[in-house]
Write a protein that holds these residues in place. Sequence first.
Motif, PDB file in Angstrom:
ATOM      1  N   ALA A  46      42.706  27.423  29.893  1.00 21.49           N
ATOM      2  CA  ALA A  46      43.222  26.335  30.730  1.00 21.49           C
ATOM      3  C   ALA A  46      43.594  26.819  32.137  1.00 21.49           C
ATOM      4  O   ALA A  46      44.608  26.427  32.708  1.00 21.49           O
ATOM      5  CB  ALA A  46      44.416  25.654  30.054  1.00 21.49           C
ATOM      6  N   ALA A  47      42.757  27.673  32.688  1.00 25.37           N
ATOM      7  CA  ALA A  47      42.983  28.192  34.044  1.00 25.37           C
ATOM      8  C   ALA A  47      42.777  27.083  35.068  1.00 25.37           C
ATOM      9  O   ALA A  47      42.026  26.127  34.834  1.00 25.37           O
ATOM     10  CB  ALA A  47      42.032  29.348  34.333  1.00 25.37           C
ATOM     11  N   THR A  48      43.453  27.222  36.209  1.00 21.15           N
ATOM     12  CA  THR A  48      43.295  26.249  37.293  1.00 21.15           C
ATOM     13  C   THR A  48      42.636  26.855  38.522  1.00 21.15           C
ATOM     14  O   THR A  48      42.138  26.128  39.376  1.00 21.15           O
ATOM     15  CB  THR A  48      44.655  25.653  37.704  1.00 21.15           C
ATOM     16  N   ARG A  49      42.663  28.187  38.654  1.00 22.08           N
ATOM     17  CA  ARG A  49      42.035  28.864  39.787  1.00 22.08           C
ATOM     18  C   ARG A  49      41.637  30.277  39.373  1.00 22.08           C
ATOM     19  O   ARG A  49      42.215  30.853  38.459  1.00 22.08           O
ATOM     20  CB  ARG A  49      42.988  29.006  40.977  1.00 22.08           C
ATOM     21  N   ILE A  50      40.674  30.807  40.136  1.00 28.13           N
ATOM     22  CA  ILE A  50      40.297  32.207  40.019  1.00 28.13           C
ATOM     23  C   ILE A  50      40.712  32.879  41.317  1.00 28.13           C
ATOM     24  O   ILE A  50      40.510  32.326  42.397  1.00 28.13           O
ATOM     25  CB  ILE A  50      38.783  32.361  39.779  1.00 28.13           C
ATOM     26  N   LEU A  51      41.290  34.066  41.210  1.00 27.78           N
ATOM     27  CA  LEU A  51      41.693  34.850  42.366  1.00 27.78           C
ATOM     28  C   LEU A  51      40.907  36.146  42.386  1.00 27.78           C
ATOM     29  O   LEU A  51      40.722  36.786  41.344  1.00 27.78           O
ATOM     30  CB  LEU A  51      43.198  35.163  42.296  1.00 27.78           C
ATOM     31  N   THR A  52      40.452  36.545  43.572  1.00 28.63           N
ATOM     32  CA  THR A  52      39.751  37.810  43.733  1.00 28.63           C
ATOM     33  C   THR A  52      40.117  38.413  45.078  1.00 28.63           C
ATOM     34  O   THR A  52      40.924  37.849  45.813  1.00 28.63           O
ATOM     35  CB  THR A  52      38.218  37.638  43.606  1.00 28.63           C
ATOM     36  N   ALA A  53      39.526  39.566  45.368  1.00 31.16           N
ATOM     37  CA  ALA A  53      39.780  40.243  46.643  1.00 31.16           C
ATOM     38  C   ALA A  53      38.501  40.232  47.476  1.00 31.16           C
ATOM     39  O   ALA A  53      37.398  40.361  46.944  1.00 31.16           O
ATOM     40  CB  ALA A  53      40.241  41.678  46.408  1.00 31.16           C
ATOM     41  N   GLU A  54      38.687  40.104  48.771  1.00 32.25           N
ATOM     42  CA  GLU A  54      37.580  40.200  49.713  1.00 32.25           C
ATOM     43  C   GLU A  54      37.049  41.631  49.675  1.00 32.25           C
ATOM     44  O   GLU A  54      37.842  42.560  49.592  1.00 32.25           O
ATOM     45  CB  GLU A  54      38.135  39.874  51.106  1.00 32.25           C
ATOM     46  N   THR A  55      35.856  41.921  49.658  1.00 33.97           N
ATOM     47  CA  THR A  55      34.647  41.160  49.743  1.00 33.97           C
ATOM     48  C   THR A  55      33.873  41.207  48.428  1.00 33.97           C
ATOM     49  O   THR A  55      33.296  40.214  48.022  1.00 33.97           O
ATOM     50  CB  THR A  55      33.744  41.731  50.866  1.00 33.97           C
ATOM     51  N   SER A  56      33.840  42.339  47.771  1.00 31.42           N
ATOM     52  CA  SER A  56      32.935  42.518  46.625  1.00 31.42           C
ATOM     53  C   SER A  56      33.308  41.707  45.397  1.00 31.42           C
ATOM     54  O   SER A  56      32.473  41.502  44.528  1.00 31.42           O
ATOM     55  CB  SER A  56      32.845  43.999  46.260  1.00 31.42           C
ATOM     56  N   GLY A  57      34.519  41.235  45.307  1.00 32.50           N
ATOM     57  CA  GLY A  57      34.897  40.410  44.167  1.00 32.50           C
ATOM     58  C   GLY A  57      34.455  38.965  44.293  1.00 32.50           C
ATOM     59  O   GLY A  57      34.462  38.217  43.309  1.00 32.50           O
ATOM     60  N   ILE A  58      34.054  38.556  45.495  1.00 34.79           N
ATOM     61  CA  ILE A  58      33.764  37.139  45.728  1.00 34.79           C
ATOM     62  C   ILE A  58      32.568  36.646  44.910  1.00 34.79           C
ATOM     63  O   ILE A  58      32.646  35.595  44.273  1.00 34.79           O
ATOM     64  CB  ILE A  58      33.577  36.858  47.236  1.00 34.79           C
ATOM     65  N   ALA A  59      31.469  37.378  44.903  1.00 31.49           N
ATOM     66  CA  ALA A  59      30.271  36.901  44.193  1.00 31.49           C
ATOM     67  C   ALA A  59      30.517  36.671  42.699  1.00 31.49           C
ATOM     68  O   ALA A  59      30.223  35.586  42.187  1.00 31.49           O
ATOM     69  CB  ALA A  59      29.101  37.842  44.429  1.00 31.49           C
ATOM     70  N   PRO A  60      31.066  37.641  41.957  1.00 26.78           N
ATOM     71  CA  PRO A  60      31.292  37.360  40.538  1.00 26.78           C
ATOM     72  C   PRO A  60      32.349  36.284  40.306  1.00 26.78           C
ATOM     73  O   PRO A  60      32.245  35.488  39.366  1.00 26.78           O
ATOM     74  CB  PRO A  60      31.722  38.706  39.950  1.00 26.78           C
ATOM     75  N   ALA A  61      33.353  36.226  41.168  1.00 26.62           N
ATOM     76  CA  ALA A  61      34.386  35.194  41.015  1.00 26.62           C
ATOM     77  C   ALA A  61      33.812  33.804  41.254  1.00 26.62           C
ATOM     78  O   ALA A  61      34.107  32.863  40.512  1.00 26.62           O
ATOM     79  CB  ALA A  61      35.556  35.473  41.961  1.00 26.62           C
TER      80      ALA A  61
END
Length: 194
Positions: free
Chosen positions: A50-65
Amino acid sequence: MKVLRDRIIKEGAHLGNGILKVDSFMNHQIDSQLMREIGKEFARRFSDLAATRILTAETSGIAPAVSAGMEMNLPVVFARKHQPITMAADPFREKSVSPTHGNDVELIVSSEYLTISDRIIIIDDFLATARTLHALVKLVRHSGATLVAVGAVIEKVYAGGRSSLLDLNVPIEALVSIERVEGDKLIFNEPAAV
């Protein structure tokens, strides 16, 4: 995740000091079809949270997120390394050490996109020392949101980061785990995930 493991074996390179180069499909050039499969796998593993958002770090995490966000129909927030003038006042800030650059990096998230009512999945490209993941966890805590899971595309088990995350008491998933490096050969945890 066999397709990812096979791609690492074929195109990945250990550069020494624990650095794994996967630039040809994830960290510089992005294989969109592989990212789609990565997103599907994260969605399969995290669909009941029941997640509402995904959080990642710039830059390399963006594509999989983003791939996971598309599969789970969730917005993706990425912690920026520089504050743009368009960002709301008083954003959440946390420092981390970049393993590939070797310097301190500030991660910044607007309070508009990380709120007390959110249930957050953190997704990043690597789980190694977990420094970046710890900084993202602190951003979640500063916001008052609830952390529900942590995901990494590739885990470098030999770097020991997972043990420092266990007290979070949330699922920690890696799609591929590399146990150790012997010379130039990557030794994966067995058996390979489907």
